[in-house]
Scaffold this motif. Structure first.
Motif, short mmCIF file in Angstrom:
data_model
loop_
_atom_site.label_atom_id
_atom_site.label_comp_id
_atom_site.label_asym_id
_atom_site.label_seq_id
_atom_site.Cartn_x
_atom_site.Cartn_y
_atom_site.Cartn_z
N ARG A 7 13.20 75.49 47.93
CA ARG A 7 12.69 75.20 49.28
C ARG A 7 13.20 76.18 50.31
NH1 ARG A 7 13.91 69.11 50.57
NH2 ARG A 7 12.84 69.74 52.49
N ALA A 8 14.31 76.86 49.98
CA ALA A 8 14.87 77.83 50.92
C ALA A 8 15.37 79.04 50.14
CB ALA A 8 16.01 77.22 51.72
N ASP A 181 20.43 73.04 44.41
CA ASP A 181 19.47 73.69 43.52
C ASP A 181 18.11 73.93 44.17
OD1 ASP A 181 18.56 71.10 43.59
OD2 ASP A 181 18.56 70.80 41.42
N ALA A 182 17.96 73.52 45.43
CA ALA A 182 16.74 73.84 46.18
C ALA A 182 16.87 75.14 46.95
CB ALA A 182 16.42 72.70 47.15
N ALA A 199 28.58 77.18 43.70
CA ALA A 199 28.26 76.17 44.71
C ALA A 199 26.99 75.39 44.36
CB ALA A 199 28.09 76.84 46.07
N GLY A 200 26.33 75.77 43.27
CA GLY A 200 25.16 75.05 42.81
C GLY A 200 23.82 75.67 43.16
N MET A 201 23.84 76.80 43.87
CA MET A 201 22.59 77.47 44.22
C MET A 201 21.95 78.11 42.99
SD MET A 201 23.28 79.60 47.74
CE MET A 201 23.67 78.81 49.31
N GLN A 202 20.63 78.28 43.06
CA GLN A 202 19.96 79.16 42.12
C GLN A 202 20.22 80.60 42.55
OE1 GLN A 202 16.04 78.06 40.65
NE2 GLN A 202 16.08 76.24 41.97
N THR A 203 20.22 81.53 41.61
CA THR A 203 20.57 82.91 41.92
C THR A 203 19.62 83.89 41.23
OG1 THR A 203 22.12 82.99 40.07
CG2 THR A 203 23.03 82.42 42.24
#
Length: 228
Positions: A7-8, A181-182, A199-203
């Motif tokens: 989403r971001a 994860d968004a 931190a849980g982000m997608q990369t």
């Protein structure tokens, strides 16, 4: 890469949207040459004085003379130090340069069309760079592709934390009020991507010319290879 849960998108600048050479061969030398005269002319203005005092604090010399502060700033530029008051002062000097038309903000040719596409599709776009928020806005506001600042919902710099520290990305996630994860983080630097992933982000790693592909994160060479 195709992931509808994104989403971001948070993007790095140097080596990701922008050629590292623009930063190191245009922006840094310009600041190095213009900063001394700029500071001597503007040292008493409140915004500049605040940053000069922050430099003195970082030096541990609260009474340092202006020329001593200038020498410290030039040394930080020469050694590519990520010092927050230096970044703020560089941004002020670059503002003059952009407004005079001495240069425009470099973007790889694949960046602006994809940013516009993502924005039109409802994705929220953010920047996270070690350069100050002011410098980020200047680069995108005076870019090769015109003023792109309306595409972005926000900007983050070293005030949020250092880019290789997972807590910085946790703070960004909190500020965006999204599940980790968004959020997709784009960078050319594997250690930054590691921290974002922690931190849980997608990369996703941008492997531009001169960038070494890592082994941990998915890689693309251009923005138009990213499918959301």
């Amino acid at each position: 890469m195709s992931n509808p849960t994104v989403r971001a998108i948070v993007t790095d600048i140097e080596g990701t949207t922008t050629d590292i050479n623009f930063v190191h061969k245009v922006l840094f030398p310009y600041a190095h040459s213009k900063l001394p005269d700029f500071l001597r002319a503007n040292a008493s203005t409140p915004a500049v004085a605040e940053q000069l005092n922050a430099v003195r604090h970082a030096m541990g010399s609260p009474d340092a003379a202006l020329d001593v502060v200038i020498d410290q700033l030039l040394h930080w530029i020469e050694t590519d130090q990520k010092v927050t008051p230096l970044k703020a002062l560089q941004g002020m000097v670059w503002a003059d340069g952009y407004q005079r038309g001495d240069f425009t903000g470099h973007l790889y040719d694949d960046v602006a069309p994809v940013l516009r596409q993502w924005k039109a599709s409802g994705k929220a776009l953010y920047v996270y760079s070690s350069g100050s928020v002011q410098a980020q806005k200047l680069l995108f506001g005076h870019s090769d592709e015109g003023d792109l600042t309306p595409l972005f919902s926000g900007y983050f710099d070293t005030h949020i934390g250092h880019k290789r520290d997972a807590t910085s990305y946790q703070r960004i996630i909190a500020a965006l009020d999204l599940s980790p994860d968004a959020v997709l983080f784009l960078s050319d630097v594997e250690e930054e991507l590691d921290a974002a992933s922690q931190a849980g982000m997608q990369t996703l790693q941008l492997v531009r010319e001169g960038t070494q592909a890592g082994t941990t994160h998915a890689c693309v060479t251009r923005f138009d290879e990213i499918v959301l």
